[in-house]
Design an enzyme around this catalytic site. Sequence first.
Site, PDB file in Angstrom:
ATOM      1  N   ASP A   1     -62.417   7.640 -40.846  1.00 33.11           N
ATOM      2  CA  ASP A   1     -61.056   7.147 -41.060  1.00 33.11           C
ATOM      3  C   ASP A   1     -60.791   5.869 -40.289  1.00 33.11           C
ATOM      4  O   ASP A   1     -60.932   5.816 -39.064  1.00 33.11           O
ATOM      5  CB  ASP A   1     -60.053   8.220 -40.640  1.00 33.11           C
TER       6      ASP A   1
ATOM      7  N   ASP B   1     -67.929   6.640 -37.904  1.00 36.06           N
ATOM      8  CA  ASP B   1     -66.638   7.287 -37.996  1.00 36.06           C
ATOM      9  C   ASP B   1     -66.154   7.066 -39.432  1.00 36.06           C
ATOM     10  O   ASP B   1     -66.623   6.146 -40.114  1.00 36.06           O
ATOM     11  CB  ASP B   1     -65.674   6.649 -36.992  1.00 36.06           C
TER      12      ASP B   1
ATOM     13  N   ASP C   1     -63.518   2.611 -34.988  1.00 41.19           N
ATOM     14  CA  ASP C   1     -62.331   1.758 -35.069  1.00 41.19           C
ATOM     15  C   ASP C   1     -61.318   2.038 -33.973  1.00 41.19           C
ATOM     16  O   ASP C   1     -60.381   1.266 -33.796  1.00 41.19           O
ATOM     17  CB  ASP C   1     -61.627   1.955 -36.422  1.00 41.19           C
TER      18      ASP C   1
ATOM     19  N   ARG D   1     -53.921  20.194 -46.636  1.00 39.64           N
ATOM     20  CA  ARG D   1     -53.613  20.311 -48.070  1.00 39.64           C
ATOM     21  C   ARG D   1     -52.890  19.071 -48.568  1.00 39.64           C
ATOM     22  O   ARG D   1     -53.224  18.524 -49.628  1.00 39.64           O
ATOM     23  CB  ARG D   1     -52.769  21.562 -48.331  1.00 39.64           C
TER      24      ARG D   1
ATOM     25  N   SER E   1     -66.676  12.649 -37.747  1.00 39.56           N
ATOM     26  CA  SER E   1     -65.252  12.361 -37.887  1.00 39.56           C
ATOM     27  C   SER E   1     -64.382  13.465 -37.326  1.00 39.56           C
ATOM     28  O   SER E   1     -64.781  14.638 -37.284  1.00 39.56           O
ATOM     29  CB  SER E   1     -64.931  12.168 -39.381  1.00 39.56           C
TER      30      SER E   1
ATOM     31  N   ALA F   1     -51.885  23.243 -43.563  1.00 45.79           N
ATOM     32  CA  ALA F   1     -50.898  22.642 -44.465  1.00 45.79           C
ATOM     33  C   ALA F   1     -51.038  21.125 -44.496  1.00 45.79           C
ATOM     34  O   ALA F   1     -50.941  20.494 -45.559  1.00 45.79           O
ATOM     35  CB  ALA F   1     -49.496  23.034 -44.024  1.00 45.79           C
ATOM     36  N   LYS F   2     -51.272  20.528 -43.336  1.00 42.18           N
ATOM     37  CA  LYS F   2     -51.461  19.066 -43.279  1.00 42.18           C
ATOM     38  C   LYS F   2     -52.694  18.660 -44.074  1.00 42.18           C
ATOM     39  O   LYS F   2     -52.673  17.659 -44.804  1.00 42.18           O
ATOM     40  CB  LYS F   2     -51.582  18.604 -41.835  1.00 42.18           C
TER      41      LYS F   2
END
Length: 236
Positions: free
Chosen positions: A18, A16, A175, A83, A117, A80-81
């Site tokens: 993040d 993974d 995680d 970006r 991911s 948008a997130k």
Amino acid sequence: MSTTRHTTRSTSVIFDLDGTLVDSEPNYYEASVRILAEHGVTDFTWADHERYVGISIQETVSDWKERYGLAAPVEAIVAAKNRHYLELARVGTPVYPEMRTFVELLAADGLPMAVASGSSREAIEVILGAAGLDGALRTVVSAEEVDRGKPAPDVFLEAARRLGVAPADCVVLEDAAPGVAAAHAAGMRCVAVPYLAAQADDPAFATAGLLVRGGQGEFTAREAYDWIVASGRDTA
């Protein structure tokens, strides 16, 4: 050393990204704060963010739409997130030092590796490139490329398919509880390193072969490597 190489030769490792390889959650939180503020939600807290750790951006935004009554389409909010997130990620996303060492140990032993991911493919590639991990981790699967995100096993099964290996020969590094559940559903061994200490008692973590309850503060590359060697010998 020849015995170690023999026992790990059939093992592949799927990471993974993040919260496992890199500490990107602060950037994701800041991106969430920014995009939600643009839609009139100004009280999004870190505690609110924690409920979304380990699930895909699409599923996060879908929940936002219901929870906060957002009018814009999911696809527009996701774009948008992303970006906002990429702006932050390019500035810096720290790699956990012991995870970098772990990747180096696996690469030196010739083990196939992949990243699977919930992030967008662009985000994964930006982070791996900036971290200098793109050379070792060339096989990448985003949740955008499969039907279902974690805790469904799709992203891990697709990573195994692209590596050309059987799921039973894979070890997942995760995680978050949804990711550990996804690894279990995929029939893969799992090394769980909880990002949130409070999640360590989630039943999903009980399915991990190796649970590092203290998270990244207790994780060591050598312990994880030795466990892979031992578990590979047990399943040989």
